[in-house]
Design a protein around this motif. Sequence first.
Motif, short mmCIF file in Angstrom:
data_model
loop_
_atom_site.label_atom_id
_atom_site.label_comp_id
_atom_site.label_asym_id
_atom_site.label_seq_id
_atom_site.Cartn_x
_atom_site.Cartn_y
_atom_site.Cartn_z
N PRO B 42 0.84 -1.21 0.00
CA PRO B 42 0.00 0.00 0.00
C PRO B 42 0.87 1.25 0.00
CG PRO B 42 -0.10 -1.13 2.12
CD PRO B 42 0.62 -2.03 1.19
N ASN B 43 0.74 2.04 -1.04
CA ASN B 43 1.58 3.24 -1.11
C ASN B 43 0.82 4.44 -1.63
OD1 ASN B 43 1.24 2.51 -3.73
ND2 ASN B 43 3.37 2.77 -4.33
N ARG B 44 -0.52 4.34 -1.65
CA ARG B 44 -1.30 5.41 -2.26
C ARG B 44 -1.92 6.34 -1.22
NH1 ARG B 44 -0.62 6.31 -7.71
NH2 ARG B 44 0.67 4.53 -8.21
N VAL B 45 -2.35 5.75 -0.10
CA VAL B 45 -3.11 6.56 0.86
C VAL B 45 -2.15 7.18 1.88
CG1 VAL B 45 -5.18 6.57 2.27
CG2 VAL B 45 -4.83 4.73 0.62
N GLY B 46 -1.93 8.45 1.76
CA GLY B 46 -1.06 9.13 2.71
C GLY B 46 0.40 8.81 2.46
N PRO B 47 1.30 9.38 3.27
CA PRO B 47 2.73 9.11 3.07
C PRO B 47 3.04 7.63 3.31
CG PRO B 47 2.33 10.36 5.09
CD PRO B 47 1.03 10.29 4.38
N PHE B 48 3.69 7.01 2.36
CA PHE B 48 4.02 5.58 2.39
C PHE B 48 2.78 4.70 2.57
CE2 PHE B 48 7.74 7.85 4.03
CZ PHE B 48 8.65 7.51 3.04
N GLY B 49 1.67 5.24 2.24
CA GLY B 49 0.45 4.44 2.35
C GLY B 49 0.01 4.18 3.77
N ILE B 50 0.50 4.98 4.70
CA ILE B 50 0.25 4.70 6.11
C ILE B 50 -1.23 4.83 6.46
CG2 ILE B 50 0.72 7.09 6.87
CD1 ILE B 50 1.94 4.11 8.84
N PHE B 51 -1.94 5.69 5.75
CA PHE B 51 -3.35 5.88 6.07
C PHE B 51 -4.24 4.75 5.55
CE2 PHE B 51 -2.34 10.64 6.16
CZ PHE B 51 -1.93 10.55 7.49
N GLN B 52 -3.61 3.85 4.82
CA GLN B 52 -4.35 2.66 4.38
C GLN B 52 -5.01 1.99 5.58
OE1 GLN B 52 -4.38 1.62 1.00
NE2 GLN B 52 -6.08 0.39 1.80
N ASP B 56 -8.79 1.10 6.01
CA ASP B 56 -9.26 -0.26 6.27
C ASP B 56 -10.12 -0.32 7.52
OD1 ASP B 56 -8.02 -1.11 4.05
OD2 ASP B 56 -6.31 -2.06 5.06
N MET B 57 -9.70 0.46 8.53
CA MET B 57 -10.45 0.45 9.78
C MET B 57 -11.85 1.00 9.57
SD MET B 57 -7.78 1.40 12.75
CE MET B 57 -8.83 2.53 13.61
N ILE B 58 -11.91 2.11 8.84
CA ILE B 58 -13.22 2.70 8.57
C ILE B 58 -14.08 1.69 7.82
CG2 ILE B 58 -14.41 4.50 7.27
CD1 ILE B 58 -11.97 6.29 7.89
N LYS B 59 -13.44 1.05 6.87
CA LYS B 59 -14.19 0.07 6.07
C LYS B 59 -14.76 -1.03 6.95
CE LYS B 59 -12.48 -3.43 4.02
NZ LYS B 59 -11.68 -4.34 3.22
N ILE B 60 -13.91 -1.57 7.82
CA ILE B 60 -14.35 -2.74 8.57
C ILE B 60 -15.44 -2.36 9.58
CG2 ILE B 60 -12.81 -2.85 10.60
CD1 ILE B 60 -12.28 -5.80 9.48
N PHE B 61 -15.39 -1.08 10.04
CA PHE B 61 -16.44 -0.66 10.97
C PHE B 61 -17.79 -0.54 10.27
CE2 PHE B 61 -13.13 0.87 13.96
CZ PHE B 61 -13.64 0.25 15.09
#
Lengths: 171, 320, 898
Positions: B42-52, B56-61
């Motif tokens: 994962p490298n798209r969401v935020g710097p180095f993809g850290i917000f992935q 994911d957390m939002i998704k799973i909730f």
Amino acid sequence: MISIIKTIWTVILHMFGKRETVQYPDEKVKLRPRYRGRIILSRDPDGDERCVACYLCSAACPVDCISLQATEDEHGRRYPEFFRINFSRCIYCGLCEEACPTYAIQLTPDFEMSEPERPNLVYEKEDLLISGEGKYPGYHFYKVAGLKIKDKDKGEAENEDEPIDFKKLLP
Amino acid sequence: MINLDWSALTAIGILLGVFTLAPGLIWLERRLLALWQDRYGPNRVGPFGIFQVIADMIKIFFKEDWIPPFADKFVFFIAPGIIMLTVLMSFAVIPIAPGIGVMDINVGVLFFLAMSSLGAYSVVLGGWSSNNKYSLLGGLRAASQMISYEVFMGLSLLGVVAMAGSFNLREIVNAQAGMWNIVPQFFGFVVFTVAGLAEMHRLPFDIPEAESELVAGFHSEYSGMKFGMFFVGEYIGIVLISAVITTFFLGGWHGPFLPPLVWFFIKLFAFICFFILLRASLPRPRFDQLMSWGWKLMLPLAILNLVVTGAVLLAVRQGH
Amino acid sequence: MVTIYIDDKSYEVEKGQNLLQAVLSLGLNLPYFCWHPALGSVGACRQCAVIQYRDEDDKEGNLIMACMQPVQDGMRISIEAAAARKFRASIIEWLMVNHPHDCPVCDEGGECHLQDMTVMTGHNYRKFRFKKRTHRNQYLGPFINHEMNRCIACYRCVRFYRDYAGGKDLQDMASHDYVYFGRSEEGILQSEFSGNLVEVCPTGVFTDKTLKKHYTRKWDLQSAPSVCHHCSLGCNTLVGERYNKAVRILNRYNRRVNGYFMCDRGRFGYEFTNSNKRIRKPIFEGKVEDFDRDSAAAKTSELLKDRSKVIGIGSPRASLEANFALKSMVGEHNFYSGLSARENKLARKILSILRNGPARPASLHDVETADAVFVLGEDLTNTAPMLDLAVKQAIRNKPIDDIQQIHIDRWNDAAIREYLQDEKGPFYLATPSWTKLDEFAAKTYRAAPDDIARLGYAVAHALDESSPAVEGLPDEIKTMAEEIAGALKNARQPVLISGMSMRSEAVIEAAANVARALCRDDRKADIVYTLPECNSMGTAFLGGYDLEKAFEDVENGTADTVIILESDLYRHADKTQVDKFLEKCANLIVVDYLKNRTSEGASAILPAAAFAEGDGTLINNEGRVQRFFQALNPDPILQESWRWIRDIMIKLDDKKAEKWKALDDISDAVLNSLEGINPKIEIAPSANFRINEQKIPRAPMRYSGRTAMYADKSVHEPKPPDDPDSPLSFSMEGFAGPRPSSLISFFWAPGWNSVQSVARYQQEVAGELKGGDPGVRLIEPGDHAKPEYFKTIPDAFKPRQDEFYFVPLYHIFGSEELSNEAEAVSELVPDAYLALNKRSAEKTGVSSRDKVKVSIKDGQISLPVKIMNSLPDNIAGIPVGLPGMNYFELPAFGKIAK
């Protein structure tokens, strides 16, 4: 045990290898001509629809995502009244292209067809039909079929004799 | 205003730390696996993809929390809670640095073993209550795997206990001030690492899940946040095992130059990365292989280690 | 039983058949073209070649044609021998030399015998370098499409059309590879059985034109077993559906009923289900409403509340269940059968004759195997077409029986036809006018219905002295009667055919007398009565008053509300009477699928499911109860009539109806209500029947387009609807193996995509279906029943001054209500006319095409004259049921005025 350590070592070495990932939207993917992407319907050299609505593509489709209805013009030429591919189901296996006896249905090197709404992935004939012959230029089904259509009478297809006069008994 | 003393603050701090560490691990694991597989991860969401992780957390909730109509509803509901609870409880006894830790009890080792054994219930109950043949098979495998590996997991620690002469984890750490246990207790370390992996059914020992055979094993029927709890429980488990190994075999917070807390985390992360490396490189063994290694290799090894340790200790003490 | 060895394996097979039949009965694959189980062998196509060995040591063997070789004990053959395989592949190769590159646009593709056989033999590449011969096609009418290029010259079409079905206008012409199958001039095919060419032709020369309009491959058709609704014989059919439309009818083999063939009315009449006269929405007070089922039933039930008396009029074209539901709703004393007084009487008379015996009600198959036929008053070609075809086979039986000494097997078609030429068995025909069967009859008799009845009585008397004698019979008739009696007496299996079409009780009784006289000496005789509609027999079973009484009731004011079930009263009663009746009704509720004159002014019209859209049970003329199944899923507002009636009953708090949840419930209730019927009989497997816990699929495995066909409306694929009424599923899911014979929804076997695969569903070729032929016979008279003779012999017909005696005439296309609305059939419906012979016409001073005014009793109509010389003097014929015709109570005297 040694092999496990060797494996782990090999995996570690891959840290320094070249990345295989193509950074897709920034960097375009190179697609080969035979890539199996978006399906199109092609036209014959005269510019008419190649599809004769034989239903073989829909029969071959493993996910049953092709649906059509055959109809006929006033001269007896078969064509699809509607031709629908539900791309939200399509698995791009290419069996429809394999099954097509007239080179009408072809898969093209294009996969950029994402849609936010699933209904937009349902393509009708207008969306599928292109203006050219696609990958197989020159083929004209009705020129080899025995059926009579507009501007091609019985006996005028390739490799055909004049129609018989059945009231003549001469050999 | 509530009067919070130091120990309560550390407890809350550790809890929050664990909770943020677990999702962070998901990102770390995906990045590391990608690194070892010539990808980016994962490298798209935020710097180095850290917000992935956040995505994911939002998704799973927001995923539909669905309980199959054929499941045993109550058991199905509590099963994922058990694993979260037991894993978090185990953290209570981990001494992170001098003065930092939730509790300091003299049977810390036993407490840790007890808690990790209780974790088996979660998996077994989850598998059973799903009322699905794959889940049931997953649950059965988990039960036999965890019970078998528990035996020599405990045995492998006894060498350490014997050397420290205490079940208290702080004393065990302090006993390693001169030399980390990994050197004298190397076999114990190996056995414990393997047993720890198997106990947390972490790859390559994820036989209860075995997606190629059992769909997703005991949690096939789980979705939404209940699945999330199994998932997070597994990652906290990795942190826990790494922390325990650090404590038992790598001298806990001991180390030169750097402050104790930093040393602890360096060791912890090194171990977490090692576990991810194992996942990246080793194939899953067959279930019968796992069982036969356990009983035929690990158990004798652990016993031998204990006997030799005991003998050496006796000899040394008699020498005095 | 004899033992034969095929590829060194031994098999037990039945004697007297040919090798090809035996091989196919064993379930082995052997390609063939010219052979057909019903047409026999001619050995023309050379496709079924196998190697025959002299004995075990013979390694070479000879090439023989399996269809021309009788099975012999100890015979050793090889299907798989390399030489045989190569030979068969080369035969196909030659057949394919001129076959066009058409499969993708050919309607036969996917169910093509030629495709199957080509694959079976392994031929795949045309090596022939020369040009293909081509043909021009002909227009052959609205039913059949002609594409002559595809012909492989197997001659099956002319063998069926001319030899089997007695047609004349299709023939083989030209020579060698120019041979052409068609008419000498373009035009409509004259045979009533032309539709069978579609199934007989092994390739795409003759295809179904009605299917072509909405062309669909066989594998995409969702089909269901059905029963033909266009006459009383109850032929078994398969209805094919695609995109919620019935698109074709195929014959469904049932050895006892229709065998391999069916008539054109049955095959093409289905199109009425797609007619624009269909009622597809509820209509209240002439306004089309967008109601759902519940509110439509609620609104209708309001019309029925607080009504002094509600009566229900049933229908002979509605299912047993629908009629029964209506009868239960209004009560037995307010239920009317939907038939006129005379029709009602005749139908019940027929039922009682059949029940009393001793003659057995014959099935179509029994007629086919009969060796003497006597027809009283029926124009079979037009009233019960498949009987016509059966009689055409029956007349060959006696001559064939007689030549057994020359040892030609029955299947050896060419040899038998060559030997017999035009020789025919005893077949006697008494009708008022010329029929298409005349040319096959040994003797014909043209007379008024009463005279026909007198002939019948005379024959009975000649057979048995104790039966009543006819007074004052002319000598020639007496001799004829004696001749007929002699022929019937000497026959192995004589069959009597009569029916309701003459509307004469005397004719029906006369036929019964002949049958009874034949049975006197413990001999067997069969009897067939034809009835007008598909469930006329069912109506007779259920009972109910006649229409005239309904008219009276409303006239008297004892009833004010009428529920009419699937019926056009104008077809059963005089126009002025019906007009008056409908006027007088305070509330008229119609449950039907086709708009007609009766429903025009109704207060409520509820849209009923037609045969392809619902399930139900019919009883055919033989007393065979048969189930038809739903093939397509119509708009939910269309439901079976019995469901509409049930819904209304529930709204009216009628507790009976609450139990009728599905077809099985009401069907059981019907059987329990019928007198003298074992309620335990199984018409078809019940809705909870499963094989391996699976339903039986309606669609074949290769059914396509499931995730796209409705994607234009919604991308969420609809769940296939549940079917609470039958064990059939609305999809390709379900048990793929052998199924019960009454649930066959398509014929298919591995390697056999065409209808020829029916052989795999039969116990042996042309035998019973596996698991028994579907349908249960309700009438089996006791062997020793010896009922009394009928004694009311009518007086001879006496002409009246200035008056004509009008008799009904029938048309296969035109006399039946439903098929008239079918697009293709309606093209062939003639205009109404008045038929007179030339002498009568001259006497009245009219000539052909003159418009004359006909008045019979109160009814009047203006019709053009048609000269029909076969009619006797003083007798006029008027066609029944043609569009624009009114109902007349016939036969009757009436006047003709210019």
